[in-house]
Design a protein around this motif. Structure first.
Motif, PDB file in Angstrom:
ATOM      1  N   ALA A 174       0.828  -1.206   0.000  1.00 47.05           N
ATOM      2  CA  ALA A 174       0.000   0.000   0.000  1.00 47.05           C
ATOM      3  C   ALA A 174       0.864   1.258   0.000  1.00 47.05           C
ATOM      4  O   ALA A 174       0.546   2.242  -0.687  1.00 47.05           O
ATOM      5  N   ALA A 175       1.957   1.237   0.755  1.00 48.28           N
ATOM      6  CA  ALA A 175       2.856   2.397   0.810  1.00 48.28           C
ATOM      7  C   ALA A 175       3.463   2.683  -0.554  1.00 48.28           C
ATOM      8  O   ALA A 175       3.525   3.837  -0.998  1.00 48.28           O
ATOM      9  N   GLU A 176       3.882   1.642  -1.235  1.00 46.88           N
ATOM     10  CA  GLU A 176       4.501   1.820  -2.555  1.00 46.88           C
ATOM     11  C   GLU A 176       3.480   2.244  -3.602  1.00 46.88           C
ATOM     12  O   GLU A 176       3.851   2.713  -4.680  1.00 46.88           O
ATOM     13  N   ALA A 177       2.193   2.101  -3.255  1.00 48.73           N
ATOM     14  CA  ALA A 177       1.119   2.584  -4.145  1.00 48.73           C
ATOM     15  C   ALA A 177       0.717   4.006  -3.792  1.00 48.73           C
ATOM     16  O   ALA A 177      -0.204   4.560  -4.390  1.00 48.73           O
ATOM     17  N   GLY A 178       1.417   4.598  -2.792  1.00 50.73           N
ATOM     18  CA  GLY A 178       1.177   5.998  -2.448  1.00 50.73           C
ATOM     19  C   GLY A 178       0.463   6.251  -1.138  1.00 50.73           C
ATOM     20  O   GLY A 178       0.148   7.408  -0.827  1.00 50.73           O
ATOM     21  N   ASP A 179       0.202   5.224  -0.352  1.00 49.88           N
ATOM     22  CA  ASP A 179      -0.499   5.381   0.924  1.00 49.88           C
ATOM     23  C   ASP A 179       0.478   5.842   2.003  1.00 49.88           C
ATOM     24  O   ASP A 179       1.309   5.062   2.474  1.00 49.88           O
ATOM     25  N   ALA A 180       0.384   7.102   2.411  1.00 49.39           N
ATOM     26  CA  ALA A 180       1.316   7.677   3.382  1.00 49.39           C
ATOM     27  C   ALA A 180       1.165   7.059   4.762  1.00 49.39           C
ATOM     28  O   ALA A 180       2.153   6.868   5.487  1.00 49.39           O
ATOM     29  N   GLN A 188       7.172   1.830  11.375  1.00 53.33           N
ATOM     30  CA  GLN A 188       7.085   1.662  12.827  1.00 53.33           C
ATOM     31  C   GLN A 188       7.373   0.219  13.234  1.00 53.33           C
ATOM     32  O   GLN A 188       8.018  -0.029  14.253  1.00 53.33           O
ATOM     33  N   ILE A 189       6.918  -0.740  12.425  1.00 54.68           N
ATOM     34  CA  ILE A 189       7.138  -2.141  12.735  1.00 54.68           C
ATOM     35  C   ILE A 189       8.606  -2.517  12.553  1.00 54.68           C
ATOM     36  O   ILE A 189       9.209  -3.164  13.414  1.00 54.68           O
ATOM     37  N   ASP A 190       9.187  -2.144  11.436  1.00 65.06           N
ATOM     38  CA  ASP A 190      10.587  -2.498  11.150  1.00 65.06           C
ATOM     39  C   ASP A 190      11.292  -1.292  10.539  1.00 65.06           C
ATOM     40  O   ASP A 190      11.125  -0.992   9.362  1.00 65.06           O
ATOM     41  N   LYS A 191      12.051  -0.605  11.350  1.00 63.35           N
ATOM     42  CA  LYS A 191      12.710   0.638  10.917  1.00 63.35           C
ATOM     43  C   LYS A 191      13.730   0.413   9.806  1.00 63.35           C
ATOM     44  O   LYS A 191      14.066   1.348   9.072  1.00 63.35           O
ATOM     45  N   ARG A 192      14.210  -0.813   9.675  1.00 62.40           N
ATOM     46  CA  ARG A 192      15.203  -1.082   8.638  1.00 62.40           C
ATOM     47  C   ARG A 192      14.612  -0.901   7.232  1.00 62.40           C
ATOM     48  O   ARG A 192      15.348  -0.723   6.264  1.00 62.40           O
ATOM     49  N   ILE A 193      13.287  -0.937   7.139  1.00 59.37           N
ATOM     50  CA  ILE A 193      12.617  -0.708   5.849  1.00 59.37           C
ATOM     51  C   ILE A 193      13.023   0.639   5.268  1.00 59.37           C
ATOM     52  O   ILE A 193      13.240   0.787   4.061  1.00 59.37           O
ATOM     53  N   LEU A 194      13.145   1.624   6.133  1.00 59.63           N
ATOM     54  CA  LEU A 194      13.398   2.996   5.693  1.00 59.63           C
ATOM     55  C   LEU A 194      14.743   3.132   4.994  1.00 59.63           C
ATOM     56  O   LEU A 194      14.916   4.008   4.138  1.00 59.63           O
ATOM     57  N   SER A 195      15.691   2.303   5.343  1.00 59.53           N
ATOM     58  CA  SER A 195      17.027   2.403   4.745  1.00 59.53           C
ATOM     59  C   SER A 195      17.303   1.301   3.724  1.00 59.53           C
ATOM     60  O   SER A 195      18.378   1.278   3.125  1.00 59.53           O
ATOM     61  N   PHE A 200      10.952   3.558  -0.192  1.00 60.74           N
ATOM     62  CA  PHE A 200      10.913   4.198   1.121  1.00 60.74           C
ATOM     63  C   PHE A 200      12.059   5.197   1.278  1.00 60.74           C
ATOM     64  O   PHE A 200      11.855   6.291   1.815  1.00 60.74           O
ATOM     65  N   LYS A 201      13.243   4.829   0.811  1.00 66.05           N
ATOM     66  CA  LYS A 201      14.380   5.758   0.884  1.00 66.05           C
ATOM     67  C   LYS A 201      14.114   7.004   0.050  1.00 66.05           C
ATOM     68  O   LYS A 201      14.338   8.136   0.505  1.00 66.05           O
TER      69      LYS A 201
END
Length: 300
Positions: A174-180, A188-195, A200-201
């Protein structure tokens, strides 16, 4: 192929083993102030295995399970197995898959029992690895890499189900489809996603460069909020619903009394928060279905 329906007996047995472990895990998170604190040795092992990019497994519905299967058998055997399953009846396929899941669970338990978390186990593992021929070392390294990466991704996927009522794979999609909102919940669940995940980056960098304070404030809130501040009281109940749903047993074939019996047998909610009322369970089940329908609509 229609969704395969696993047996009530198998799923009940599976949940009896799994739910108490997740209840204990939730207690541990509560003791840590609502945070998941990864042991340094786990991070160190993932680094040695070059598996710190395991969040890439969140990008597909079946990617985690495929990675886990690859840890136990090569691609050609998996393809042959899939072809063989196509020729079986639904009943035969159910028996086979339940046996396969049991075997993988036993292998997984053995692997975690032998996790090199002491100097003695580390030395033994290093010695055993050094005695392997080169091809054997390459194979063992790849298997360990896939196993620990998929196990960690599977763990966080289930944590997300308990905390947010949605799998992490769904939130990432959903996030990659534009859901902020899904973006913030996933991180929040896995911060490693952000990097780790490219979208996400890039989305985070864009928000910083363009001064999207509203988005950044929401992201900061999730990054600094403990996981167990969620609104779902019976967190393992949602996980139980998800397991029953994916096993084809939440389609009306089980009466709500039977689902309640499964929850009681598995220890859902622990002793203090156990669910004793069919009416309460029915209400929570309606919430689960509504929430999943909203989640599915938001991705299309």
């Amino acid at each position: 192929m229609q969704q395969l329906k696993l047996t009530r007996e198998f799923i009940s047995s599976f949940l009896k083993d799994a739910i108490p472990e997740y209840e204990d895990m939730l207690v541990s998170i509560e003791k840590n102030g609502g945070w998941i604190i990864s042991p340094p040795k786990v991070t160190e092992l993932l680094g040695r295995l070059k598996a710190l990019d395991y969040p890439l497994l969140y990008r597909g519905e079946n990617t985690i399970s495929k990675a886990l299967m690859l840890a136990f058998m090569p691609v050609n055997e998996i393809n042959a197995l899939s072809a063989e399953l196509e020729n079986l009846s639904d009943e035969e396929r159910t028996v086979f898959i339940e046996g396969f899941v049991t075997a993988v669970a036993e292998e997984t338990d053995t692997a975690f029992e032998n996790f090199p978390d002491t100097p003695e186990k580390q030395n033994a593992a290093q010695k055993a690895f050094a005695e392997l021929p080169h091809e054997g070392q390459v194979k063992a390294f790849k298997q360990a890499q896939l196993f620990f990466a998929s196990s960690l991704a599977f763990f966080y996927n289930n944590v997300s189900m308990m905390v947010h009522g949605q799998k992490l794979t769904d939130l990432v999609s959903a996030a990659e489809a534009g859901d902020a909102e899904a973006f913030c919940l996933a991180v929040q669940i896995d911060k490693r996603i952000l990097s780790t995940l490219p979208y996400f980056k890039e989305r985070h960098e864009k928000a910083i460069l363009e001064g999207e304070t509203n988005f950044l404030d929401k992201l900061h809130y999730r990054l600094t909020s403990p996981l167990l501040k969620g609104r779902i009281r019976y967190k393992t109940l949602w996980l139980t619903f998800a397991v029953l749903d994916e096993s084809g047993l939440l389609d009306g074939s089980l009466r709500h009394r039977e689902i309640l019996d499964i929850c009681e047998e598995a220890g859902v909610g622990g002793y203090e928060n156990r669910i004793e009322d069919v009416g309460y369970l029915s209400k929570r089940l309606r919430e689960y279905r509504d929430y999943q329908n909203i989640s599915k609509r938001s991705r299309h």
